[in-house]
Design an enzyme around this catalytic site. Structure first.
Site, PDB file in Angstrom:
ATOM      1  N   ASP A  83       0.862  -1.175   0.000  1.00 26.07           N
ATOM      2  CA  ASP A  83       0.000   0.000   0.000  1.00 26.07           C
ATOM      3  C   ASP A  83       0.905   1.234   0.000  1.00 26.07           C
ATOM      4  O   ASP A  83       1.649   1.461   0.958  1.00 26.07           O
ATOM      5  CB  ASP A  83      -0.878  -0.024   1.252  1.00 26.07           C
ATOM      6  CG  ASP A  83      -1.869   1.130   1.322  1.00 26.07           C
ATOM      7  OD1 ASP A  83      -1.661   2.149   0.622  1.00 26.07           O
ATOM      8  OD2 ASP A  83      -2.839   1.024   2.089  1.00 26.07           O
ATOM      9  N   VAL A  84       0.840   2.019  -1.074  1.00 25.75           N
ATOM     10  CA  VAL A  84       1.778   3.140  -1.200  1.00 25.75           C
ATOM     11  C   VAL A  84       1.532   4.234  -0.173  1.00 25.75           C
ATOM     12  O   VAL A  84       2.388   5.108   0.002  1.00 25.75           O
ATOM     13  CB  VAL A  84       1.753   3.763  -2.616  1.00 25.75           C
ATOM     14  CG1 VAL A  84       2.200   2.762  -3.659  1.00 25.75           C
ATOM     15  CG2 VAL A  84       0.375   4.333  -2.942  1.00 25.75           C
ATOM     16  N   ASN A 110       3.319   4.780 -10.318  1.00 25.04           N
ATOM     17  CA  ASN A 110       2.129   4.844 -11.156  1.00 25.04           C
ATOM     18  C   ASN A 110       0.836   4.710 -10.365  1.00 25.04           C
ATOM     19  O   ASN A 110      -0.220   5.110 -10.851  1.00 25.04           O
ATOM     20  CB  ASN A 110       2.218   3.723 -12.204  1.00 25.04           C
ATOM     21  CG  ASN A 110       0.899   3.466 -12.898  1.00 25.04           C
ATOM     22  OD1 ASN A 110       0.430   4.285 -13.680  1.00 25.04           O
ATOM     23  ND2 ASN A 110       0.275   2.324 -12.597  1.00 25.04           N
ATOM     24  N   TYR A 178      -9.078  15.633  -8.126  1.00 22.18           N
ATOM     25  CA  TYR A 178      -8.094  14.734  -8.755  1.00 22.18           C
ATOM     26  C   TYR A 178      -6.991  15.555  -9.417  1.00 22.18           C
ATOM     27  O   TYR A 178      -5.796  15.249  -9.269  1.00 22.18           O
ATOM     28  CB  TYR A 178      -8.793  13.854  -9.781  1.00 22.18           C
ATOM     29  CG  TYR A 178      -7.867  12.978 -10.591  1.00 22.18           C
ATOM     30  CD1 TYR A 178      -7.331  11.808 -10.049  1.00 22.18           C
ATOM     31  CD2 TYR A 178      -7.553  13.307 -11.910  1.00 22.18           C
ATOM     32  CE1 TYR A 178      -6.488  10.997 -10.795  1.00 22.18           C
ATOM     33  CE2 TYR A 178      -6.714  12.494 -12.657  1.00 22.18           C
ATOM     34  CZ  TYR A 178      -6.186  11.349 -12.095  1.00 22.18           C
ATOM     35  OH  TYR A 178      -5.355  10.550 -12.842  1.00 22.18           O
ATOM     36  N   LYS A 182      -2.826  15.596  -8.883  1.00 22.64           N
ATOM     37  CA  LYS A 182      -1.879  15.320  -9.963  1.00 22.64           C
ATOM     38  C   LYS A 182      -0.988  16.533 -10.254  1.00 22.64           C
ATOM     39  O   LYS A 182       0.177  16.384 -10.638  1.00 22.64           O
ATOM     40  CB  LYS A 182      -2.621  14.867 -11.221  1.00 22.64           C
ATOM     41  CG  LYS A 182      -3.215  13.471 -11.096  1.00 22.64           C
ATOM     42  CD  LYS A 182      -2.130  12.428 -10.837  1.00 22.64           C
ATOM     43  CE  LYS A 182      -2.653  11.019 -10.857  1.00 22.64           C
ATOM     44  NZ  LYS A 182      -1.582  10.007 -10.695  1.00 22.64           N
ATOM     45  N   THR A 213      -7.669   2.776 -21.168  1.00 21.41           N
ATOM     46  CA  THR A 213      -7.977   2.078 -19.918  1.00 21.41           C
ATOM     47  C   THR A 213      -9.394   2.460 -19.513  1.00 21.41           C
ATOM     48  O   THR A 213      -9.978   3.409 -20.052  1.00 21.41           O
ATOM     49  CB  THR A 213      -7.009   2.460 -18.782  1.00 21.41           C
ATOM     50  OG1 THR A 213      -7.308   3.789 -18.350  1.00 21.41           O
ATOM     51  CG2 THR A 213      -5.551   2.371 -19.230  1.00 21.41           C
TER      52      THR A 213
END
Length: 273
Positions: A83-84, A110, A178, A182, A213
């Site tokens: 888990d980052v 990523n 979001y 980013k 995706t």
């Protein structure tokens, strides 16, 4: 932590035995969020050019599937659940990478998540905190663990953070939270690059736009519907393939970009042009 499931192109990248390029032979590449989507495409691409590949994420099944695809094609891979948003997980991930392969030469941060779809005033606090934890804190903690290892190595290393065209480059209503996370990745990349280039660690970013995706599908939209929408949604008239995004990542991780430091390479079909 894992990225959304990809379209067919994410699993159709060249196999480790299908191409002549060996830019990463003898090197080890770590890809977080490597169980699907762009992360899987990047992992396959590194393997296709000779790298030992470590894929990490929170869900074991998809990671093992990515590793299996690499091994079935003649490559070498290791799947590690992590888990980052937890520094201990990232330290253990880097340790497992070095224990298995002897070094950490390339890292691609990523792992990311998209929540929301609402204006800022209606955004649930839980969604905001989740995106901050994974998209921003996760990249910071990953950088710390990766740089700590790479600065001890004679040849240093290369790190590529996955930001987004939504953020530092363009804004779209309903994605402000979001985009904020980013944009933070873009800023974090540039600052960390300046601070650690003397440690022998090159840090850059790639900012994808809509790619092949499930993240680029709108609610209830089919791939055919997306194809039709994208004809007018971007100047290029289509989504980027996962292989196109992976190619940009591999360039920034390779010796071909040895003098590229702190770049943020936009791959979005001209949307931010």
């Amino acid at each position: 932590m894992t990225t959304p499931a990809s379209g067919t192109s994410a699993t159709s990248a060249a196999s480790p035995t299908s191409g002549a390029r060996t830019r990463f032979a003898g090197r080890t590449a770590l890809v977080t969020g490597g169980g699907s989507g762009l992360g899987r495409a990047m992992a396959l691409a590194f393997a296709a050019e000779g790298a030992n590949v470590v894929v990490a994420g929170r869900t074991e099944g998809p990671l093992k599937e990515t590793a299996g695809l690499i091994e079935d094609a003649g490559g070498t891979a290791l799947a590690v659940t992590a888990d980052v948003s937890r520094s201990a997980d990232l330290a253990a991930l880097v340790d497992a990478t070095v224990e298995r392969f002897g070094s950490l030469d390339v890292a691609v941060n990523n792992a990311g998540i998209l929540r929301g779809g609402q204006p800022v005033a209606e955004l649930p606090e839980e969604d905001w905190r989740t995106m901050l934890d994974i998209n921003v804190t996760g990249v910071l903690l990953a950088l710390q663990a990766e740089v700590k290892q790479m600065r001890t190595q004679p040849n240093g290393g290369a790190i590529v953070n996955i930001a987004s065209t939504l953020g530092a480059h363009i804004r779209v209503p309903g994605t402000t939270a979001y985009a904020t996370t980013k944009a933070a990745v873009s800023a974090l990349t540039k600052g960390a690059a300046a601070e650690h280039m003397r440690d022998g660690v090159r840090i850059n970013a790639v900012s994808p736009g809509s790619s092949d995706t499930s993240m680029s599908l709108q609610g209830g939209e089919s791939e055919a519907g997306r194809t039709e929408r994208m004809k007018t949604a971007t100047p290029l008239g289509r989504v980027s393939s996962t292989e196109e995004v992976a190619a940009a990542v591999l360039y920034l991780a390779s010796d071909e970009s040895a003098s590229v430091v702190g770049a943020d390479l936009v791959i979005d079909g001209g949307a931010a042009a």
